[in-house]
Design a protein around this motif. Structure first.
Motif, PDB file in Angstrom:
ATOM      1  N   CYS A 229       4.504  -1.928  -1.290  1.00 51.30           N
ATOM      2  CA  CYS A 229       4.404  -2.695  -0.046  1.00 51.30           C
ATOM      3  C   CYS A 229       4.144  -4.156  -0.390  1.00 51.30           C
ATOM      4  N   CYS A 232       0.168  -5.069   0.816  1.00 55.44           N
ATOM      5  CA  CYS A 232      -1.014  -4.510   0.148  1.00 55.44           C
ATOM      6  C   CYS A 232      -0.755  -4.091  -1.287  1.00 55.44           C
ATOM      7  N   CYS A 256       4.564   2.096   4.753  1.00 53.87           N
ATOM      8  CA  CYS A 256       3.208   1.853   4.297  1.00 53.87           C
ATOM      9  C   CYS A 256       2.277   2.256   5.446  1.00 53.87           C
ATOM     10  N   HIS A 259       0.934  -1.021   6.865  1.00 54.61           N
ATOM     11  CA  HIS A 259       1.774  -2.163   7.227  1.00 54.61           C
ATOM     12  C   HIS A 259       3.127  -1.781   7.806  1.00 54.61           C
TER      13      HIS A 259
HETATM   14 ZN   LIG Z   1       0.921  -2.042   2.858  1.00 50.99          ZN
END
Ligand SMILES: [Zn+2]
Length: 328
Positions: A229, A232, A256, A259
Motif C-alpha cells: 500500500c 501505510c 488495504c 486505505h
Molecule cells: Zn494502507
C-alpha cells in the motif's frame, strides 16, 4: 561499381549496471565482433567473400545469447584485430568504387556507431536496404522480414556449411536473395542512412523497477502478488487476478484494510540481455479503475473459456527485433 553485401555480428552489454556500460553506453551500445561481406559485380554475380573477426575492447565478455547465436566467443576473438584495424582491412578489401547493401537497417546503424566511437575517420559509402526492396518487390508490407523467411519464400536452399548468424554466411544468403529478385539493381531505389542508436528507456514510458527472468516469474513475485500500500507500506491482498490488458501489461485491484481499494498496474519490457524489465505501480483506485479492471477480468475469463491462445512471454513488437534500442 561493385555491390558489397555486408553483414555484422555484434556483442551487447551483459548488463546495464556494469561500469563500462554506464561509462560508454550512450556512445557504444553494441560492439562489432565480425564483419562479413560478399562482393558482387554489376550483374550481381558473386566475386569473392570475406570474414573479419574483431576482438571487442569494451564489452569484452561475450553475452551468452550472442555466443550461442554466433558461436563467437573469447577463444575465437582473442587474437583478432580490434575494430579500427579490422575496418581498415575491410575497406581495403572493398576497393575503390562500391556501395553497401544490407538486410535491414540495423547493420549500417551499428557500423556507423562503431566507426564514430572508435574515431576511424572513414567515409561511409552509399548504403541500400535489400530487405526493404525484397518486401516491396513482393508487396509484403512494412513488417520486418527475416532473411531465413525470405529464403524459404524464394526456395533458396540453405547450405549445411553455412549457419545463419555468421556475418559472412548471412551476407552470402542476402546476395542469393538479391539474385532471385526480378531486377536486383532496383535495390538502389532504397537508400538508407544510419539511425542514431541510443539506449532509450522512454520507449517503454515507464521506469523499470527491477528485472526478472520471465513475465511468468515476474507475475509470481511477492511484490506483485501482495503489493505494498503506498500509504501505510503494508502488504495488501489482491481482489482480482492479475489480468492481461495488452502484451506485457497487467492490471488488478487489491485492498488495504485501512486505505481502501488500490489499482495495480504491472508492465514488462524486453531488455537486451534477454531479461524482462518490470514496473509496478500501485495507486488508490477510483471508480473508473475499478470498472476497467472488472471489465478486463470478464473479457479474460471469456477468452480463456473459449480457448483464445495467450502467451504471457510474448511482449509483442518488442520481441520482433534483436535491436532493443530505438533511434532518438
Ligand atoms: Zn494502507
Amino acid at each position: 561499381m561493385h555491390y558489397i553485401v555486408m553483414d555484422l555480428e555484434w556483442n551487447q552489454p551483459t548488463s546495464f549496471n556494469t561500469p563500462v556500460f554506464r561509462q560508454i553506453g550512450d556512445s557504444l551500445l553494441f560492439e562489432v565482433i565480425q564483419i562479413g561481406a560478399v562482393k558482387l559485380d554489376e550483374q550481381f554475380r558473386l566475386l569473392e567473400e570475406v570474414s573479419i573477426p574483431i576482438r571487442p575492447t569494451h564489452y569484452t565478455s561475450i553475452h551468452p545469447r550472442v555466443k550461442r547465436m554466433t558461436h563467437l566467443g573469447h577463444e575465437q576473438l582473442c587474437d583478432a584485430p580490434a575494430f579500427p584495424e579490422a575496418m581498415a582491412d575491410f575497406l581495403q578489401w572493398c576497393g575503390e568504387d562500391f556501395v553497401f547493401l544490407t538486410w535491414g537497417g540495423d547493420d549500417v546503424s551499428v557500423l556507423k556507431q562503431n566507426i564514430d566511437f572508435f574515431e576511424c575517420g572513414c567515409e561511409m559509402p552509399r548504403m541500400f536496404d535489400a530487405q526493404r526492396y525484397y518486401a516491396e518487390a513482393f508487396e509484403l508490407g512494412v513488417k520486418q522480414k527475416s532473411l531465413k523467411g525470405a529464403m524459404e519464400h524464394l526456395e533458396i536452399a540453405t547450405d549445411e556449411q553455412r549457419d545463419f548468424h555468421n556475418a559472412m554466411h548471412d551476407a552470402h544468403y542476402t546476395a542469393l536473395v538479391l539474385q532471385k529478385l526480378p531486377n536486383p539493381a532496383g535495390v538502389l531505389a532504397h537508400e538508407q542512412t544510419p539511425r542514431k542508436l541510443c539506449h532509450n528507456p522512454r520507449r517503454t514510458r515507464f521506469r523499470i523497477t527491477h528485472t526478472v527472468p520471465s513475465v511468468t516469474e515476474g507475475l509470481a513475485g511477492a511484490d506483485v502478488c501482495t503489493p505494498e500500500c503506498p500509504t501505510c507500506k503494508k502488504a495488501t491482498t489482491l481482489l482480482t487476478e492479475l489480468t492481461p490488458q495488452a502484451p506485457g501489461k497487467y492490471v488488478a485491484l487489491s485492498k488495504c484494510p485501512q486505505h481502501g481499494t488500490l489499482f495495480i498496474r504491472v508492465r514488462f519490457s524486453q531488455l537486451p540481455d534477454g531479461q524482462r524489465g518490470l514496473h509496478l505501480s500501485v495507486t488508490p483506485a477510483n471508480s473508473q479503475n475499478r470498472a476497467y479492471v472488472h471489465t478486463k477480468v470478464l473479457q479474460n475469463q471469456y477468452k480463456r473459456k473459449h480457448g483464445v491462445p495467450f502467451d504471457p512471454e510474448d511482449l509483442g513488437r518488442a520481441c520482433d527485433s534483436n535491436m532493443p534500442f530505438e533511434d532518438m
